[in-house]
Scaffold this motif. Sequence first.
Motif, PDB file in Angstrom:
ATOM      1  N   PHE A   1       0.785  -1.225   0.000  1.00  0.00           N
ATOM      2  CA  PHE A   1       0.000   0.000   0.000  1.00  0.00           C
ATOM      3  C   PHE A   1       0.823   1.285   0.000  1.00  0.00           C
ATOM      4  CE2 PHE A   1      -2.398  -3.336   2.261  1.00  0.00           C
ATOM      5  CZ  PHE A   1      -3.467  -3.446   1.396  1.00  0.00           C
ATOM      6  N   HIS A   2       2.142   1.178  -0.069  1.00  0.00           N
ATOM      7  CA  HIS A   2       3.007   2.351  -0.024  1.00  0.00           C
ATOM      8  C   HIS A   2       4.152   2.203  -1.023  1.00  0.00           C
ATOM      9  CE1 HIS A   2       0.976   2.178   3.872  1.00  0.00           C
ATOM     10  NE2 HIS A   2       0.996   3.496   3.799  1.00  0.00           N
ATOM     11  N   LEU A   3       4.605   3.344  -1.545  1.00  0.00           N
ATOM     12  CA  LEU A   3       5.709   3.369  -2.507  1.00  0.00           C
ATOM     13  C   LEU A   3       6.861   4.198  -1.943  1.00  0.00           C
ATOM     14  CD1 LEU A   3       3.665   4.100  -5.753  1.00  0.00           C
ATOM     15  CD2 LEU A   3       4.602   1.903  -5.018  1.00  0.00           C
ATOM     16  N   LEU A   4       8.074   3.690  -2.105  1.00  0.00           N
ATOM     17  CA  LEU A   4       9.260   4.416  -1.678  1.00  0.00           C
ATOM     18  C   LEU A   4       9.526   5.552  -2.661  1.00  0.00           C
ATOM     19  CD1 LEU A   4      11.679   4.704   0.222  1.00  0.00           C
ATOM     20  CD2 LEU A   4      12.903   3.083  -1.243  1.00  0.00           C
ATOM     21  N   GLN A   5       9.709   6.740  -2.132  1.00  0.00           N
ATOM     22  CA  GLN A   5       9.975   7.916  -2.949  1.00  0.00           C
ATOM     23  C   GLN A   5      11.480   8.203  -2.960  1.00  0.00           C
ATOM     24  OE1 GLN A   5       7.419   9.413  -4.687  1.00  0.00           O
ATOM     25  NE2 GLN A   5       6.389   7.596  -3.898  1.00  0.00           N
TER      26      GLN A   5
ATOM     27  N   ASN B   1      13.075  10.662  -1.952  1.00  0.00           N
ATOM     28  CA  ASN B   1      13.529  11.326  -0.727  1.00  0.00           C
ATOM     29  C   ASN B   1      13.642  10.370   0.459  1.00  0.00           C
ATOM     30  OD1 ASN B   1      10.859  10.892  -0.055  1.00  0.00           O
ATOM     31  ND2 ASN B   1      10.349  13.052   0.200  1.00  0.00           N
ATOM     32  N   GLY B   2      13.369   9.072   0.237  1.00  0.00           N
ATOM     33  CA  GLY B   2      13.494   8.074   1.307  1.00  0.00           C
ATOM     34  C   GLY B   2      12.234   7.866   2.116  1.00  0.00           C
ATOM     35  N   LEU B   3      11.187   8.625   1.833  1.00  0.00           N
ATOM     36  CA  LEU B   3       9.921   8.472   2.537  1.00  0.00           C
ATOM     37  C   LEU B   3       8.980   7.604   1.713  1.00  0.00           C
ATOM     38  CD1 LEU B   3       9.380  12.137   3.742  1.00  0.00           C
ATOM     39  CD2 LEU B   3      10.319  10.221   5.039  1.00  0.00           C
ATOM     40  N   TYR B   4       8.008   7.019   2.383  1.00  0.00           N
ATOM     41  CA  TYR B   4       7.017   6.178   1.718  1.00  0.00           C
ATOM     42  C   TYR B   4       5.719   6.958   1.569  1.00  0.00           C
ATOM     43  CZ  TYR B   4      10.160   2.298   2.427  1.00  0.00           C
ATOM     44  OH  TYR B   4      11.248   1.466   2.394  1.00  0.00           O
ATOM     45  N   SER B   5       5.188   6.970   0.346  1.00  0.00           N
ATOM     46  CA  SER B   5       3.914   7.651   0.129  1.00  0.00           C
ATOM     47  C   SER B   5       2.821   6.605  -0.045  1.00  0.00           C
ATOM     48  CB  SER B   5       3.977   8.558  -1.089  1.00  0.00           C
ATOM     49  OG  SER B   5       4.177   7.805  -2.256  1.00  0.00           O
ATOM     50  N   PRO B   6       1.638   6.903   0.481  1.00  0.00           N
ATOM     51  CA  PRO B   6       0.519   5.974   0.326  1.00  0.00           C
ATOM     52  C   PRO B   6       0.069   5.913  -1.126  1.00  0.00           C
ATOM     53  CG  PRO B   6       0.080   7.600   2.050  1.00  0.00           C
ATOM     54  CD  PRO B   6       1.296   8.034   1.331  1.00  0.00           C
ATOM     55  N   ILE B   7      -0.309   4.735  -1.559  1.00  0.00           N
ATOM     56  CA  ILE B   7      -0.918   4.584  -2.877  1.00  0.00           C
ATOM     57  C   ILE B   7      -2.364   5.043  -2.725  1.00  0.00           C
ATOM     58  CG2 ILE B   7      -1.646   2.948  -4.654  1.00  0.00           C
ATOM     59  CD1 ILE B   7       0.769   1.204  -3.793  1.00  0.00           C
ATOM     60  N   PRO B   8      -2.807   6.004  -3.529  1.00  0.00           N
ATOM     61  CA  PRO B   8      -4.183   6.488  -3.377  1.00  0.00           C
ATOM     62  C   PRO B   8      -5.191   5.510  -3.984  1.00  0.00           C
ATOM     63  CG  PRO B   8      -3.050   7.716  -5.097  1.00  0.00           C
ATOM     64  CD  PRO B   8      -2.054   6.766  -4.509  1.00  0.00           C
ATOM     65  N   PHE B   9      -6.032   4.976  -3.147  1.00  0.00           N
ATOM     66  CA  PHE B   9      -7.087   4.070  -3.588  1.00  0.00           C
ATOM     67  C   PHE B   9      -8.418   4.802  -3.531  1.00  0.00           C
ATOM     68  CE2 PHE B   9      -3.873   1.114  -2.016  1.00  0.00           C
ATOM     69  CZ  PHE B   9      -3.819   0.201  -3.052  1.00  0.00           C
ATOM     70  N   VAL B  10      -9.255   4.599  -4.536  1.00  0.00           N
ATOM     71  CA  VAL B  10     -10.586   5.204  -4.540  1.00  0.00           C
ATOM     72  C   VAL B  10     -11.478   4.471  -3.557  1.00  0.00           C
ATOM     73  CG1 VAL B  10     -12.617   5.704  -5.939  1.00  0.00           C
ATOM     74  CG2 VAL B  10     -10.337   5.987  -6.915  1.00  0.00           C
TER      75      VAL B  10
END
Length: 89
Positions: free
Chosen positions: A16-20, A22-31
């Motif tokens: 449910f998250h992707l590594l960016q 910048n080293g932080l993980y962003s949530p995958i946006p689900f509808v």
Amino acid sequence: MKSHATETILPANLRFHLLQPNGLYSPIPFVFVTERMARDIMQERQVILDAQAPSVRTRQEAVFKRFDPDLSVRAFENILGLFGVTRRR
């Protein structure tokens, strides 16, 4: 010999998250987010936070605050309600 007792390792394939960059993980946006997905998202977030250094953890928490899985669950339930679908809990 190196001790790995203090290292925390993330799962190889987060769901449910992707590594960016910048080293932080962003949530995958689900509808649409079900209650089970929301629980899994929150568990995955905790694993990510536990694996990060305290200096990064604060920034990561700020990223996670931008997406509340519980809001998506309620929106999904409201859409189902528009079509007369009720879910058993």
